[in-house]
Design an enzyme around this catalytic site. Sequence first.
Site, PDB file in Angstrom:
ATOM      1  N   GLY A   1       9.451   1.271  20.861  1.00  0.00           N
ATOM      2  CA  GLY A   1       9.235  -0.045  20.255  1.00  0.00           C
ATOM      3  C   GLY A   1       8.124  -0.004  19.225  1.00  0.00           C
ATOM      4  O   GLY A   1       7.505   1.031  18.977  1.00  0.00           O
TER       5      GLY A   1
ATOM      6  N   CYS B   1      12.065  -0.842   6.247  1.00  0.00           N
ATOM      7  CA  CYS B   1      13.518  -0.977   6.153  1.00  0.00           C
ATOM      8  C   CYS B   1      14.138   0.013   5.166  1.00  0.00           C
ATOM      9  O   CYS B   1      14.986   0.826   5.539  1.00  0.00           O
ATOM     10  CB  CYS B   1      13.842  -2.414   5.769  1.00  0.00           C
ATOM     11  SG  CYS B   1      15.553  -2.694   5.370  1.00  0.00           S
TER      12      CYS B   1
ATOM     13  N   ALA C   1      15.181  -6.692  10.101  1.00  0.00           N
ATOM     14  CA  ALA C   1      14.974  -6.877   8.669  1.00  0.00           C
ATOM     15  C   ALA C   1      15.501  -8.224   8.176  1.00  0.00           C
ATOM     16  O   ALA C   1      14.843  -8.914   7.396  1.00  0.00           O
ATOM     17  CB  ALA C   1      15.645  -5.737   7.910  1.00  0.00           C
TER      18      ALA C   1
ATOM     19  N   GLY D   1      15.362   3.944  25.467  1.00  0.00           N
ATOM     20  CA  GLY D   1      16.809   3.780  25.250  1.00  0.00           C
ATOM     21  C   GLY D   1      17.124   2.458  24.570  1.00  0.00           C
ATOM     22  O   GLY D   1      18.136   1.830  24.859  1.00  0.00           O
ATOM     23  N   GLY D   2      16.249   2.030  23.656  1.00  0.00           N
ATOM     24  CA  GLY D   2      16.523   0.815  22.869  1.00  0.00           C
ATOM     25  C   GLY D   2      17.433   1.149  21.699  1.00  0.00           C
ATOM     26  O   GLY D   2      18.001   2.245  21.612  1.00  0.00           O
TER      27      GLY D   2
ATOM     28  N   HIS E   1      45.959  -9.833   9.137  1.00  0.00           N
ATOM     29  CA  HIS E   1      46.564  -8.792   9.966  1.00  0.00           C
ATOM     30  C   HIS E   1      46.947  -7.615   9.087  1.00  0.00           C
ATOM     31  O   HIS E   1      47.476  -7.824   7.987  1.00  0.00           O
ATOM     32  CB  HIS E   1      47.820  -9.338  10.656  1.00  0.00           C
ATOM     33  CG  HIS E   1      48.575  -8.287  11.395  1.00  0.00           C
ATOM     34  ND1 HIS E   1      48.159  -7.823  12.625  1.00  0.00           N
ATOM     35  CD2 HIS E   1      49.694  -7.590  11.067  1.00  0.00           C
ATOM     36  CE1 HIS E   1      49.001  -6.886  13.038  1.00  0.00           C
ATOM     37  NE2 HIS E   1      49.956  -6.719  12.114  1.00  0.00           N
TER      38      HIS E   1
ATOM     39  N   LYS F   1       0.818  -1.231   0.000  1.00  0.00           N
ATOM     40  CA  LYS F   1       0.000   0.000   0.000  1.00  0.00           C
ATOM     41  C   LYS F   1       0.838   1.261   0.000  1.00  0.00           C
ATOM     42  O   LYS F   1       0.348   2.334  -0.325  1.00  0.00           O
ATOM     43  CB  LYS F   1      -0.987  -0.010   1.154  1.00  0.00           C
ATOM     44  CG  LYS F   1      -0.404   0.054   2.545  1.00  0.00           C
ATOM     45  CD  LYS F   1      -1.555  -0.003   3.559  1.00  0.00           C
ATOM     46  CE  LYS F   1      -1.103  -0.305   4.955  1.00  0.00           C
ATOM     47  NZ  LYS F   1      -0.642   0.772   5.741  1.00  0.00           N
TER      48      LYS F   1
ATOM     49  N   GLY G   1       9.324  -1.341   2.172  1.00  0.00           N
ATOM     50  CA  GLY G   1       8.732  -1.242   3.505  1.00  0.00           C
ATOM     51  C   GLY G   1       9.449  -0.270   4.425  1.00  0.00           C
ATOM     52  O   GLY G   1      10.100   0.685   3.987  1.00  0.00           O
TER      53      GLY G   1
END
Length: 466
Positions: A272, A43, A320, A182-183, A444, A36, A41
């Site tokens: 959230g 993401c 995602a 604080g997430g 390295h 829609k 989306g």
Amino acid sequence: MNEGSKNLVIIGAGPAGYVGAIRAAQLGANVTLVEKEEVGGTCLNVGCIPTKVLTSAAYTLSSLKHAGRWGLNVHGTDLDFSQLMKRKQMVANRLVSGVKSLLKARGVNFIKGAATFLDEKKIEVRLEDKTTKKLEADKILIATGSVPIQLPIPGIESEGVIDSTGALSLTSVPKSMLIIGGGAIGCEFAYIYHSFGTKIIIVEMLSQILPGEDEEVASSLRNSIERSGIKIFTSSKVSQVVPAKEGKMTVIISASEGEINAEVEKVLVSVGRKANTKDMGLEKLGIKMNRGTIVVDDHLRTNLPHIFSAGDCIGNWLLAHVASMEAEIAVENAMGEDKRMDYTAVPCSIYTHPEIGSVGLNEKQAKEKGLEVKTGKFPMVACGRAQAENEVEGFVKIVAEKNSGKILGAQILGHRATDLIAELTLAIQMGAKTQDIIDTIHAHPTLSEPVREAALKAEGRPIHMM
Ligand SMILES: Cc1cc2nc3c(=O)[nH]c(=O)nc-3n(C[C@H](O)[C@H](O)[C@H](O)COP(=O)(O)OP(=O)(O)OC[C@H]3O[C@@H](n4cnc5c(N)ncnc54)[C@H](O)[C@@H]3O)c2cc1C
């Protein structure tokens, strides 16, 4: 197994829906994808990708400000915020159009419109021109994602209170911002806007920021971001927002140290997200739900055997890459395969500075499961490449089974931790042991050397530390 050409309708074209569509087309399904808003989306449009354009700008800006450490004299590091926002949009648009091309090339029939169920196999799509189109499906994948959770706080409707989408479409850098939550997303926006010059306050209800992360990782990041000047209140709640006077809102915080009033230009609500499953007629189909999320089994199948679901709307991880994996497995099962979704090795990435990458169990979780563990921790400060890049904060920590050395989990705090966690994700997925990491030559100088050193430390034989 391909059971012949099946009509598969997928609702939602986020990382679950569009990936599911491509996979199903590979398996020979006749796929219709309904969206829609915009392909990609949350993401691609208002989530992972736009935020990472901004974290990348934040990182580049602070690198330029510290260029003097390398003897580089950089003048004029001002931020052109509108140019940055144009770039953010350009990156999102480019990725969206790339996905559209992939869908087209795979023969996916894309329909722009909002889908609702008429019955178990019939779906009505309300198109942009307000007309409707009816679809008939053999199999269906619901991948409708999630929406931000609203907070029932007095004054939360005030002008200047924004969600993550609002924080990605500001027209100027605010002077001050209070972030509720604080997430991961709250901390990323704190890092971004603090780097751009905004005075930031984070208010988190629980006792640690990044609830769910390893305590040592979360507290180390907290120390780091507090040192940078961000104010954090944990075990605290915002109890009221008083609408703006002269451009500033008053936010009343019930903190452990008493009631505190903060005057800020913006309030970002980042507490959230919840499954987006309303107004689609799911209830009348009798699809089993749990507090708004769609209930699926380990094959991603709902209680109706031809309807599958994947991504944020099933409420497992709200990431995602998990959404995409779930969708691949769901459509493979819809096409007749027998695949189980395995959540043993889910990498979690947080794009602060330093970054966090974690996978599997942390030490506390492993012990709570009654497992006997050994751990190996190696500090970034002892890594040559980290020194060369002046990125010495953080550590790699590996949690392994005490007797076998089987890797159970890993946590990385440090520069590029979100990339480094891939090696340990593969290790856990393959049931590898600390000895397998030790036996693997690591280039390295790279930031991956601390991974091997942490494995060596778990086995009591570190080279570059005591
Ligand atoms: C600010 C922010 C930053 C984030 N950063 C990261 C990150 O760095 N890494 C990470 O892994 N995750 C991140 N996430 C989470 C990630 O975006 C989601 O987990 C992911 O997008 C979920 O994918 P999905 O396909 O399930 O849902 P979505 O991406 O939400 O897609 C669902 C789609 O379904 C469509 N839809 C809904 N209902 C209908 C209907 N009835 N008819 C037709 N279409 C419909 C929607 O318009 C939407 O496009 C972030 C989220 C936010 C908000």
